[in-house]
Design a protein around this motif. Sequence first.
Motif, short mmCIF file in Angstrom:
data_model
loop_
_atom_site.label_atom_id
_atom_site.label_comp_id
_atom_site.label_asym_id
_atom_site.label_seq_id
_atom_site.Cartn_x
_atom_site.Cartn_y
_atom_site.Cartn_z
N THR A 1 0.85 -1.19 0.00
CA THR A 1 0.00 0.00 0.00
C THR A 1 0.88 1.24 0.00
OG1 THR A 1 -1.62 -1.19 1.32
CG2 THR A 1 -1.83 1.19 1.29
N VAL A 2 0.44 2.27 -0.71
CA VAL A 2 1.16 3.54 -0.66
C VAL A 2 0.88 4.14 0.72
CG1 VAL A 2 1.41 5.87 -1.61
CG2 VAL A 2 0.95 3.94 -3.14
N GLU A 3 1.94 4.29 1.51
CA GLU A 3 1.82 4.83 2.86
C GLU A 3 2.03 6.34 2.90
OE1 GLU A 3 0.85 3.05 5.43
OE2 GLU A 3 0.88 1.15 4.35
N ASP A 4 2.83 6.85 1.97
CA ASP A 4 3.12 8.28 1.94
C ASP A 4 3.77 8.62 0.61
OD1 ASP A 4 3.18 10.89 2.92
OD2 ASP A 4 3.98 10.27 4.85
N VAL B 1 6.29 5.99 -0.71
CA VAL B 1 6.65 5.09 0.38
C VAL B 1 5.62 3.96 0.34
CG1 VAL B 1 6.91 4.79 2.87
CG2 VAL B 1 7.62 6.94 1.78
N VAL B 2 6.09 2.76 -0.01
CA VAL B 2 5.19 1.62 -0.13
C VAL B 2 5.43 0.67 1.04
CG1 VAL B 2 4.50 -0.35 -1.57
CG2 VAL B 2 5.13 1.82 -2.64
N GLY B 3 4.37 0.39 1.80
CA GLY B 3 4.43 -0.57 2.89
C GLY B 3 4.25 -1.96 2.31
N PHE B 4 5.12 -2.88 2.72
CA PHE B 4 5.13 -4.21 2.13
C PHE B 4 5.32 -5.25 3.23
CE2 PHE B 4 7.90 -7.55 0.21
CZ PHE B 4 6.97 -8.09 -0.68
#
Length: 123
Positions: free
Chosen positions: A31-34, A48-51
Amino acid sequence: MTTASGHTDAIPASRVIGTAVYNTSGERIGTVEDVMLEKTSNSIMFAVVGFGGFLGIGEKYHAVPWAVLDYETERGGYVVPFTREQLEKAPASSIDALTGQDGAKARQAAFAYYEVEPYWQGS
């Protein structure tokens, strides 16, 4: 004005944050976090992609060059041209580390790893 893929040039950051990210195989990878912005050049440094992880525990954060995210309406999310294995091996950090030193270190590592031409060096 629209992009080559028919999307508009402008999008509010609030619509980007929280959007799913998929690889080209259709697998949801995060998900794109920022979004990190570079004020002096009016550019988007990276997403910033949360993985990985579960409920924020064990999640890794990746700086992904903005230029490689392509929004696909059918999926309702962004698609990146990387495999799960490439993403698992990519530079990962905490969100605080990604924003440290004005994000420059994370930006350089991401653009080098993903082999994306640095926008700040021109063509």
